[in-house]
Motif scaffolding. Structure first.
Motif, PDB file in Angstrom:
ATOM      1  N   GLY A 155      -2.312  14.230 -23.883  1.00 26.56           N
ATOM      2  CA  GLY A 155      -2.824  15.717 -23.389  1.00 26.56           C
ATOM      3  C   GLY A 155      -3.866  16.140 -24.419  1.00 26.56           C
ATOM      4  O   GLY A 155      -4.193  15.481 -25.402  1.00 26.56           O
ATOM      5  N   THR A 156      -4.401  17.309 -24.140  1.00 27.37           N
ATOM      6  CA  THR A 156      -5.440  17.844 -24.979  1.00 27.37           C
ATOM      7  C   THR A 156      -4.918  19.297 -25.258  1.00 27.37           C
ATOM      8  O   THR A 156      -4.305  20.202 -24.620  1.00 27.37           O
ATOM      9  CB  THR A 156      -6.763  18.224 -23.765  1.00 27.37           C
ATOM     10  N   ASN A 157      -5.104  19.669 -26.682  1.00 27.54           N
ATOM     11  CA  ASN A 157      -4.797  20.988 -27.199  1.00 27.54           C
ATOM     12  C   ASN A 157      -6.095  21.764 -27.653  1.00 27.54           C
ATOM     13  O   ASN A 157      -6.830  21.016 -28.474  1.00 27.54           O
ATOM     14  CB  ASN A 157      -3.718  20.707 -28.513  1.00 27.54           C
ATOM     15  N   TYR A 158      -6.091  22.819 -27.306  1.00 31.94           N
ATOM     16  CA  TYR A 158      -7.318  23.680 -27.570  1.00 31.94           C
ATOM     17  C   TYR A 158      -6.550  24.904 -28.507  1.00 31.94           C
ATOM     18  O   TYR A 158      -5.782  25.583 -28.039  1.00 31.94           O
ATOM     19  CB  TYR A 158      -7.691  24.409 -26.142  1.00 31.94           C
ATOM     20  N   LEU A 159      -7.369  25.085 -29.599  1.00 27.48           N
ATOM     21  CA  LEU A 159      -6.874  26.397 -30.106  1.00 27.48           C
ATOM     22  C   LEU A 159      -8.251  27.441 -29.912  1.00 27.48           C
ATOM     23  O   LEU A 159      -9.201  27.344 -30.303  1.00 27.48           O
ATOM     24  CB  LEU A 159      -7.213  26.076 -31.713  1.00 27.48           C
ATOM     25  N   ILE A 160      -7.501  28.678 -29.125  1.00 27.60           N
ATOM     26  CA  ILE A 160      -8.239  29.423 -28.540  1.00 27.60           C
ATOM     27  C   ILE A 160      -8.094  30.790 -29.510  1.00 27.60           C
ATOM     28  O   ILE A 160      -7.178  31.242 -29.937  1.00 27.60           O
ATOM     29  CB  ILE A 160      -7.862  30.029 -27.308  1.00 27.60           C
ATOM     30  N   VAL A 161      -9.379  31.336 -30.126  1.00 29.20           N
ATOM     31  CA  VAL A 161      -9.147  32.272 -31.159  1.00 29.20           C
ATOM     32  C   VAL A 161     -10.101  33.603 -30.448  1.00 29.20           C
ATOM     33  O   VAL A 161     -11.069  33.501 -30.117  1.00 29.20           O
ATOM     34  CB  VAL A 161      -9.824  31.803 -32.429  1.00 29.20           C
ATOM     35  N   GLY A 162      -9.348  34.669 -30.631  1.00 22.06           N
ATOM     36  CA  GLY A 162     -10.268  36.029 -30.298  1.00 22.06           C
ATOM     37  C   GLY A 162     -10.506  36.657 -31.791  1.00 22.06           C
ATOM     38  O   GLY A 162      -9.586  36.883 -32.255  1.00 22.06           O
ATOM     39  N   SER A 163     -11.758  36.806 -32.128  1.00 21.05           N
ATOM     40  CA  SER A 163     -11.980  37.190 -33.568  1.00 21.05           C
ATOM     41  C   SER A 163     -12.571  38.565 -33.152  1.00 21.05           C
ATOM     42  O   SER A 163     -12.987  39.075 -31.940  1.00 21.05           O
ATOM     43  CB  SER A 163     -13.336  36.603 -34.141  1.00 21.05           C
ATOM     44  N   TYR A 238      -8.034  32.021 -41.767  1.00 17.47           N
ATOM     45  CA  TYR A 238      -9.380  32.206 -41.158  1.00 17.47           C
ATOM     46  C   TYR A 238     -10.370  33.151 -42.012  1.00 17.47           C
ATOM     47  O   TYR A 238     -11.502  32.775 -42.322  1.00 17.47           O
ATOM     48  CB  TYR A 238      -9.400  32.984 -39.769  1.00 17.47           C
ATOM     49  N   ALA A 239      -9.826  34.139 -42.773  1.00 18.59           N
ATOM     50  CA  ALA A 239     -10.472  35.037 -43.495  1.00 18.59           C
ATOM     51  C   ALA A 239     -11.119  34.316 -44.804  1.00 18.59           C
ATOM     52  O   ALA A 239     -12.090  34.556 -45.372  1.00 18.59           O
ATOM     53  CB  ALA A 239      -9.842  36.562 -43.704  1.00 18.59           C
ATOM     54  N   GLU A 240     -10.200  33.504 -45.055  1.00 20.49           N
ATOM     55  CA  GLU A 240     -10.355  32.764 -46.456  1.00 20.49           C
ATOM     56  C   GLU A 240     -11.588  31.573 -46.320  1.00 20.49           C
ATOM     57  O   GLU A 240     -12.525  31.626 -47.432  1.00 20.49           O
ATOM     58  CB  GLU A 240      -9.410  31.896 -46.984  1.00 20.49           C
ATOM     59  N   ASP A 241     -11.500  30.799 -45.360  1.00 20.03           N
ATOM     60  CA  ASP A 241     -12.575  29.641 -45.211  1.00 20.03           C
ATOM     61  C   ASP A 241     -12.941  29.316 -43.628  1.00 20.03           C
ATOM     62  O   ASP A 241     -13.319  28.307 -43.325  1.00 20.03           O
ATOM     63  CB  ASP A 241     -12.085  28.467 -46.069  1.00 20.03           C
ATOM     64  N   GLY A 242     -12.865  30.337 -42.753  1.00 14.68           N
ATOM     65  CA  GLY A 242     -13.361  30.140 -41.592  1.00 14.68           C
ATOM     66  C   GLY A 242     -12.355  29.293 -40.521  1.00 14.68           C
ATOM     67  O   GLY A 242     -11.302  28.874 -40.869  1.00 14.68           O
ATOM     68  N   PRO A 243     -13.059  28.848 -39.482  1.00 11.71           N
ATOM     69  CA  PRO A 243     -12.295  27.984 -38.493  1.00 11.71           C
ATOM     70  C   PRO A 243     -11.627  26.914 -39.094  1.00 11.71           C
ATOM     71  O   PRO A 243     -10.600  26.426 -38.580  1.00 11.71           O
ATOM     72  CB  PRO A 243     -13.141  27.759 -37.472  1.00 11.71           C
TER      73      PRO A 243
END
Length: 428
Positions: A155-163, A238-243
């Motif tokens: 299968g396929t895994n997506y990490l979806i982020v709302g910033s 995320y705040a420390e070094d991004g995506p």
């Protein structure tokens, strides 16, 4: 001496004429008279009958000799022949030959040509739209910088982020959307969407989840930072070094391989909702939140961009962040259901604004195609229907305000997702 010609006398000079009398002893009939020869009168001819009106010669076929009209022929219609002169005329000439109607138009051929032309136009527009939209994706996340990754499963895994990014928003936008003016950006919501043969599964990761920050390579510096076992809230990665560090942290703490990364900011989220004309949602219980601007009665209602953003951001109206993540799942599933539809795809007045609003604000990984993005939306649409499922990652408790994951259940959940099995694990 007589100067007159022979045979002439003074009588001639005096004007005497033949037939008028004369004193000569010779009779008049015996006189020499000049001979006058008369031409016979031309035979009397009938007037020519009037010619019929001339018909302009029509263009002939290639190599045809010019045709001449020999006169009016009753019962013959001009303009039907192959050479344009009105004579002859085989099948399909378009006129009448000696009263016989020509063959009917070949509608089958016309329909085939029309259908083929339509297919060509649709394909050209579709291909053009695909490349236009694909060029607008912001491929800014490099997953190749993520180290020590787990093996990919089925299968396929997506990490979806709302910033909470305010990029591109004016002061009026920030005030209207109740976003504040904080600099930089932080994660406001995080979800894993698994798309497999047993239906899609959406797993929310609360931003207050207590996780370990592993060793990683800086996305900008390229320097490796060793993990020291320190734990913190998930959104701090995320705040420390991004995506890139966020993906590394999620993979390290779950053991699930992330195939694609998708991020959208506040402004883009609101624009997408407005572009499709709002999202219809059934809110079971009324709630208000002065911080997000939420003020919703219970029941079915259509949320515009501003209201939708307030709905997914509200946290102070609930006792736990888990209630907030459930609202986010519910709204995103409704958004996908009303966006990934046939009526949206075939309506250019809805499709192009939606794609323009969304693609301008989406940040994805470098390997993500427009096709992958479309697959993600349709998987999201199936979360609430058929074999789809949605849940929060299993929680066992909290410590110092951080939510602790139930490690045994998380391990079972990840195994089922990696093997693309039916998810039986329940979340909070």
């Amino acid at each position: 001496m007589n100067d007159w010609p022979e045979g002439w006398t003074d009588d001639n000079r005096s004007g005497n004429r033949y037939g008028q009398g004369s004193g000569s002893d010779r009779p008049e009939g015996a006189r020499s008279m000049p001979h006058v020869q008369r031409r016979p009168a031309p035979p009397q001819q009938r007037p020519a009958p009037p010619r019929p009106p001339q018909v302009p010669q029509q263009p002939g076929g290639y190599g045809d000799p010019p045709q001449c009209d020999s006169g009016y022929n009753t019962g013959e219609v001009y303009g039907g022949g192959r050479g344009g002169g009105g004579h002859g005329g085989g099948p399909g000439d378009g006129g009448y030959v000696q009263g016989r109607p020509a063959a009917a138009p070949d509608w089958r051929r016309r329909i085939k040509i029309g259908a083929l032309s339509l297919v060509v136009v649709v394909l050209a527009v579709s291909v053009g739209t695909y490349f236009w939209a694909d060029s607008k994706l912001k491929r800014e996340v490099d997953l190749s910088k993520v180290i020590e990754r787990p093996e990919a499963g089925d299968g396929t895994n997506y990490l979806i982020v709302g910033s909470d990014s305010r990029a591109g928003m004016t002061s009026e936008d920030k005030k209207r959307l109740h976003t504040g003016s904080a600099e930089g950006k932080r994660t406001d919501s995080m979800m894993i969407l698994h798309d497999g043969s047993n239906g899609p599964t959406l797993v929310s990761l609360p931003r207050d989840s207590n996780v370990e920050i592993p060793s990683f390579v800086g996305s900008e510096s390229g320097k490796k930072y060793e993990g020291k076992g320190r734990t913190t809230k998930l959104n701090a990665a995320y705040a420390e070094d991004g995506p890139e560090l966020l993906v590394r942290t999620v993979e390290f703490n779950t053991g699930l391989h992330i195939d694609h990364y998708v991020e959208i900011g506040f402004g883009g989220f609101a624009k997408i909702v407005d572009a499709i004309g709002g999202v219809e949602l059934d809110i079971p219980k009324a709630f208000k939140d002065k911080y997000s601007g939420a003020d919703f009665p219970a029941g079915k209602q259509t949320l515009n961009g501003q209201e939708a953003l307030a709905f997914v951001r509200t946290r102070h109206a609930f006792t736990s962040d888990l209630d907030r993540t459930k609202n986010q799942q519910k709204f995103l599933a409704a958004l996908a259901s009303q966006t990934a539809t046939f009526s949206t795809i075939i309506n250019p007045f809805k499709l192009y604004p939606t794609m323009g609003a969304g693609l301008d604000t989406l940040i994805v990984d470098k390997d993500m195609s427009l096709w992958d993005l479309g697959q993600m939306f349709f998987a999201m649409k199936g979360v609430t229907g058929g074999d789809g499922a949605s849940l929060n990652i299993p929680i066992s408790g909290s410590s110092g305000g951080n939510l602790l994951w139930d490690k045994a259940k998380v391990k079972q959940l990840v195994e089922q997702l990696n093997n693309d099995e039916k998810v039986t694990v329940s979340g909070n």
